[in-house]
Design an enzyme around this catalytic site. Structure first.
Site, PDB file in Angstrom:
ATOM      1  N   GLU A 228      -6.786  98.560   4.608  1.00 10.67           N
ATOM      2  CA  GLU A 228      -7.747  98.674   3.498  1.00 10.67           C
ATOM      3  C   GLU A 228      -6.922  98.735   2.232  1.00 10.67           C
ATOM      4  O   GLU A 228      -6.253  99.729   1.952  1.00 10.67           O
ATOM      5  CB  GLU A 228      -8.607  99.939   3.681  1.00 10.67           C
TER       6      GLU A 228
ATOM      7  N   CYS B  87     -10.275 102.156  -5.379  1.00 10.04           N
ATOM      8  CA  CYS B  87     -10.080 100.786  -4.886  1.00 10.04           C
ATOM      9  C   CYS B  87     -11.337  99.951  -5.049  1.00 10.04           C
ATOM     10  O   CYS B  87     -11.270  98.748  -5.314  1.00 10.04           O
ATOM     11  CB  CYS B  87      -9.614 100.789  -3.440  1.00 10.04           C
TER      12      CYS B  87
END
Length: 497
Positions: free
Chosen positions: A240, A274
């Site tokens: 990720e 993010c």
């Protein structure tokens, strides 16, 4: 461990607010990690043998211990990251929600299921079950040191695995505390969840330790290095990575709601998210009005550690320089800073920056800025907005604002993003049952939800012959004429259906 295996090197964590030392931690190397993995593997065998209901009970005990220790965890997160207490509390409650969902749903999601066999195998009974992999190595980030790793740790444990966790060197205390609270809640399974501390070399050692899978969160550049190490032993990797998330604002959108969401999505946690908002594409008719509302709201925010601050300072040294470079390059290429952008970084942090008319090729539009900045560009229509949003090499999250929910769903289906929110930002992060992850430079694989549970398992298919078939196609003794008749019959059926 014996004294000969104890690490001698140590490192210090520092407060991003004051710059003062917080604590010292060991730099754990290959020997210490090998011992942690060995202990985890022993514990994993007993853990995997438990019924799912028993694992659920243990994990819910850990969840309750985390909840009752929330003040301690929040204080540790705030001290190590500089984020405000409210931001740390929000992170904690999200983590608790996800841990609860994983514990309560793993048995249902991963249970043995009957499978239809089809005509050719009508004599077989078929099932599939998801078996735990063994030991999962989790390498976590500093920006959300509880919520993000729990999205791997909690789901991996719920799926029947053990975990060895390497937190960021900027947030080691949070990682150590998570494991300590697990051992306090579930003392009979000490070693099932272990935290090891250190910097890049420790993460590399964990990836080399022959764990059964690595779950990594961090930058695309570091992900490539971890992936190269994992490739040596064919250790599977879930990555990720970063994002450059876009918000699309239609002409009929509620501009007040859109502006409020954009400012929060771009500025919360000092923009160190993010899946935070970094790009906005607003149709031409509402572009200026949206910009005015965003500037008005963002202009009221300032960083710091005091009671009036909206967000804290940058956690990682040097990240402020990235923000400054992106803003300067964008303005030099023709963009306008309608808020901030000209002030030097203060001890309190980076102030909010709003850019408009930003060239699409500039770093502010192509690279992850990871700071309290947002670029708002005008587009002719939603088709152009989708095209520009999809042009990024990142594909993590996105948002669409429109009063027509059906139209929002259509736009969402056209976006190359792993998760999309309509009329909110990051709405998907609060739904534990939804998978989360991206593609391209945003990584691969999924955490959260049923997909996140299955990510830490290996499916096992089992067939049991229920009766002997009249003609056995998998035997050399079956008459050739009988085989021909069966094959002809099946072919005819498929030609007609």
């Amino acid at each position: 461990m014996t004294d000969t295996t104890l690490p001698t090197a140590r490192f210090t964590s520092y407060s991003p607010v004051t710059g003062k030392p917080l604590a010292e931690y060991p730099v754990e190397g290959p020997e210490q990690i090998a011992e942690a993995v060995h202990r985890a593997r022993r514990a994993a065998a007993r853990w995997a043998a438990l019924p799912a209901a028993r694992r659920r009970e243990h994990l819910l005990r850990w969840k309750r211990r985390l909840a009752s220790s929330m003040d301690t965890v929040v204080a540790t997160v705030s001290a190590e990251t500089g984020k405000l207490r409210g931001d740390a509390e929000l992170e904690m409650i999200l983590a608790l929600e996800h841990l609860s969902w994983a514990a309560r749903n793993a048995g249902r999601v991963l249970r043995r299921r009957r499978i239809r066999t089809g005509l050719l195998a009508v004599n077989q009974g078929a099932t599939v079950v998801h078996r735990p992999l063994g030991v999962i190595g989790v390498i976590g980030p500093w920006n959300y040191p509880v919520f993000t790793p729990v999205g791997s740790i909690g789901y991996a444990l719920a799926a029947g695995n053990a975990v060895v966790f390497k937190p960021s060197e900027y947030t080691p205390g949070t990682g150590v505390l998570l494991a300590e609270l697990f051992d306090a809640a579930v003392p009979e399974y000490a070693g099932l969840f272990t935290t090891v501390t250190g910097a890049a070399a420790t993460g590399e050692a964990l990836a080399r330790s022959r764990v059964d899978k690595v779950a990594f969160t961090g930058s695309p550049g570091t992900a490539r290095k971890v992936m190269a190490v994992c490739a040596e032993s064919l250790t599977p990797l879930l990555a990720e990575c970063g994002g450059k998330d876009a918000v699309i604002v239609a002409a009929d959108a509620d501009l007040d709601a859109a502006a409020d969401a954009i400012v929060w999505g771009a500025m919360a946690n000092a923009g160190q998210t993010c899946a935070g908002v970094e790009r906005v594409y607003a149709v031409r008719e509402v572009h200026q009005a949206l910009c005015d509302k965003v500037v008005e709201r963002a202009g009221a925010l300032h960083p710091g550690a005091g009671p009036d601050a909206a967000y804290g300072p940058m956690t990682m040294p040097g990240q402020a320089a990235v923000v400054e470079r992106h803003v300067k390059e964008a303005v030099g290429a023709g963009a306008r800073a309608v808020l901030g952008g000209g002030e030097p970084v203060s001890a309190e942090g980076v102030g909010p920056v709003v850019l408009v008319d930003v060239p699409e090729h500039s770093a502010a539009m192509t690279e992850e800025t990871f700071g309290p900045t947002v670029a708002i560009n005008s587009v002719a229509d939603l088709s152009e907005a989708v095209r520009r949003a999809n042009a990024s090499r990142y594909a993590l999250g996105a948002s669409v604002f429109t009063r027509r929910r059906r139209a929002g769903a259509v736009v969402a289906s056209q976006l190359r993003a792993g998760a999309v929110s309509v009329n909110s930002v990051l709405g998907f992060a609060a739904v534990p049952a939804l998978p989360f992850g991206g593609s391209g430079d945003s990584g691969f694989g999924r955490i959260h939800g049923a997909d996140g549970l299955r990510a830490f398992t290996a499916p096992q298919s089992v067939t049991v012959q229920r009766f002997t078939p009249p003609v056995n196609l998998t035997s050399f003794t079956a008459p050739a004429a009988a085989k021909t008749r069966v094959i002809s019959l099946v072919r005819t059926l498929h030609e007609r259906r």
